[in-house]
Design an enzyme around this catalytic site. Structure first.
Site, PDB file in Angstrom:
ATOM      1  CG  ASP A 227      91.019  84.060  57.042  1.00  0.00           C
ATOM      2  OD1 ASP A 227      91.706  83.431  56.219  1.00  0.00           O
ATOM      3  OD2 ASP A 227      90.417  85.088  56.757  1.00  0.00           O
TER       4      ASP A 227
ATOM      5  CG  ASP B 154      81.607  92.445  54.942  1.00  0.00           C
ATOM      6  OD1 ASP B 154      82.805  92.358  54.584  1.00  0.00           O
ATOM      7  OD2 ASP B 154      81.053  91.580  55.652  1.00  0.00           O
TER       8      ASP B 154
ATOM      9  CG  HIS C 175      85.469  90.475  55.408  1.00  0.00           C
ATOM     10  ND1 HIS C 175      84.292  89.877  55.017  1.00  0.00           N
ATOM     11  CD2 HIS C 175      86.425  89.912  54.625  1.00  0.00           C
ATOM     12  CE1 HIS C 175      84.528  89.008  54.047  1.00  0.00           C
ATOM     13  NE2 HIS C 175      85.820  89.011  53.784  1.00  0.00           N
TER      14      HIS C 175
ATOM     15  CD  GLU D 292      82.128  88.891  57.881  1.00  0.00           C
ATOM     16  OE1 GLU D 292      82.395  89.942  57.264  1.00  0.00           O
ATOM     17  OE2 GLU D 292      81.693  87.873  57.305  1.00  0.00           O
TER      18      GLU D 292
HETATM   19  C1  F6R Z   1      90.880  85.201  53.065  1.00  0.00           C
HETATM   20  C2  F6R Z   1      90.449  86.398  53.788  1.00  0.00           C
HETATM   21  C3  F6R Z   1      89.332  87.246  53.290  1.00  0.00           C
HETATM   22  C4  F6R Z   1      89.374  87.502  51.785  1.00  0.00           C
HETATM   23  C5  F6R Z   1      88.183  88.354  51.359  1.00  0.00           C
HETATM   24  C6  F6R Z   1      88.179  88.618  49.860  1.00  0.00           C
HETATM   25  O1  F6R Z   1      91.974  84.589  53.736  1.00  0.00           O
HETATM   26  O2  F6R Z   1      91.018  86.689  54.790  1.00  0.00           O
HETATM   27  O3  F6R Z   1      89.350  88.485  53.959  1.00  0.00           O
HETATM   28  O4  F6R Z   1      90.579  88.147  51.456  1.00  0.00           O
HETATM   29  O5  F6R Z   1      87.005  87.713  51.726  1.00  0.00           O
HETATM   30  O6  F6R Z   1      88.041  87.405  49.185  1.00  0.00           O
HETATM   31  P1  F6R Z   1      88.283  87.317  47.615  1.00  0.00           P
HETATM   32  O7  F6R Z   1      89.693  87.695  47.385  1.00  0.00           O
HETATM   33  O8  F6R Z   1      88.012  85.879  47.278  1.00  0.00           O
HETATM   34  O9  F6R Z   1      87.325  88.270  46.989  1.00  0.00           O
END
Ligand code: F6R
Length: 260
Positions: free
Chosen positions: A66, A135, A137, A142
């Site tokens: 992303d 959440d 995701h 989301e």
């Molecule tokens: C990042 C991504 C997100 C993160 C998620 C957890 O490329 O795709 O899904 O993996 O928000 O983020 P952290 O690891 O920082 O808690």
């Protein structure tokens, strides 16, 4: 789904990093799907150590999951900057072998289609590393994202913007509202998905994703539909799983226990 509970994020890094190292040793041009954020950093650190010991990572092809929209390309918190800093530059992966959605694209739909085509042209993703949001995701899909979704524009929830404010001087308003993310359908086409989580704040999302029903309300639960998923957790992230003793037992008695 295989669930592995490790003693620490560093142990997770070594386990998952070793799986990537094996893949790259077998096929130098392996196609890796990489997540940004904090969860995979121990994996990247492990691989960077291995590369100083002779592991050649320079021929892998990397796709990120992303990207934030609207940040200038040279902003330090674009996910392209992030993954270059955390992994691809120190690993010796040339920029031409790093594919990320374009944070400044004028035609977003065209850029998303092109990104999907690049994955297809590469023969698909061999191994996709995923983190999980509080959440539930994955990528930036989301809750209530279609389980069949493809790469497209999404709007971040207030919670995700607050969670990611730590990368933007602590200010949630500085976190872009719009992103482009691989869809859940895109992610499910990777040949092997490894979901990494650490810390108590991920425990509820992990329990819902692993042991709850498959639901667009918990995007990571879509991984239950995939044939080869490994979920690697520390004790805190695993703490709300009701079957954790069974997962521990299964992994401890796995005949080829070194491999995930
Ligand atoms: C990042 C991504 C997100 C993160 C998620 C957890 O490329 O795709 O899904 O993996 O928000 O983020 P952290 O690891 O920082 O808690």
């Amino acid at each position: 789904m295989e669930v592995v509970i490790t003693s620490s994020p560093e142990a997770t890094g070594a386990l998952v990093g070793a799986a990537i190292a094996r893949l790259v040793t077998e096929r130098a041009e392996a196609v890796l799907g990489l997540a940004t954020g904090s969860s995979p950093l121990p994996v990247y650190d492990y691989l960077l150590t291995r590369s100083t010991e002779g592991l050649d990572l320079s021929q892998v092809l990397v796709f990120t999951l992303d990207e934030y929209l609207g940040l200038p390309a040279d902003h330090p918190e674009t996910y392209r900057s992030f993954i270059r800093r955390a992994f691809t530059d120190p690993a010796g992966v040339p920029e031409s072998r790093l594919r990320t959605p374009d944070s400044e694209a004028a035609d977003i739909d065209h850029m998303c289609r092109d990104f999907e085509q690049q994955i297809t042209a590469a023969g698909g993703i061999d191994l996709q590393i995923l983190g999980i949001g509080r959440d539930g995701h994955i990528g930036f899909n989301e809750p209530i994202s279609s389980l069949a979704s493809r790469t497209r524009l999404k709007t971040l929830t207030d919670q995700t913007r607050a969670d990611n404010a730590r990368f933007f001087g602590g200010d949630p308003a500085a976190v872009p509202r719009h992103v482009v993310t691989q869809g859940i359908g895109t992610i499910l086409e990777a040949r092997h998905c490894i979901l990494i989580a650490s810390g108590e704040q991920k425990a509820e999302g992990i329990a819902a994703a692993v042991e709850g029903p498959v639901s667009a309300a918990v995007p990571a639960s879509a991984l239950q539909l995939h044939g080869h998923v490994t979920v690697v957790l520390d004790e805190a992230a695993a703490s709300r799983l009701t079957r954790r003793d069974y997962y521990r037992d299964t992994y401890a008695n796995k005949p080829d226990w070194q491999e995930i």
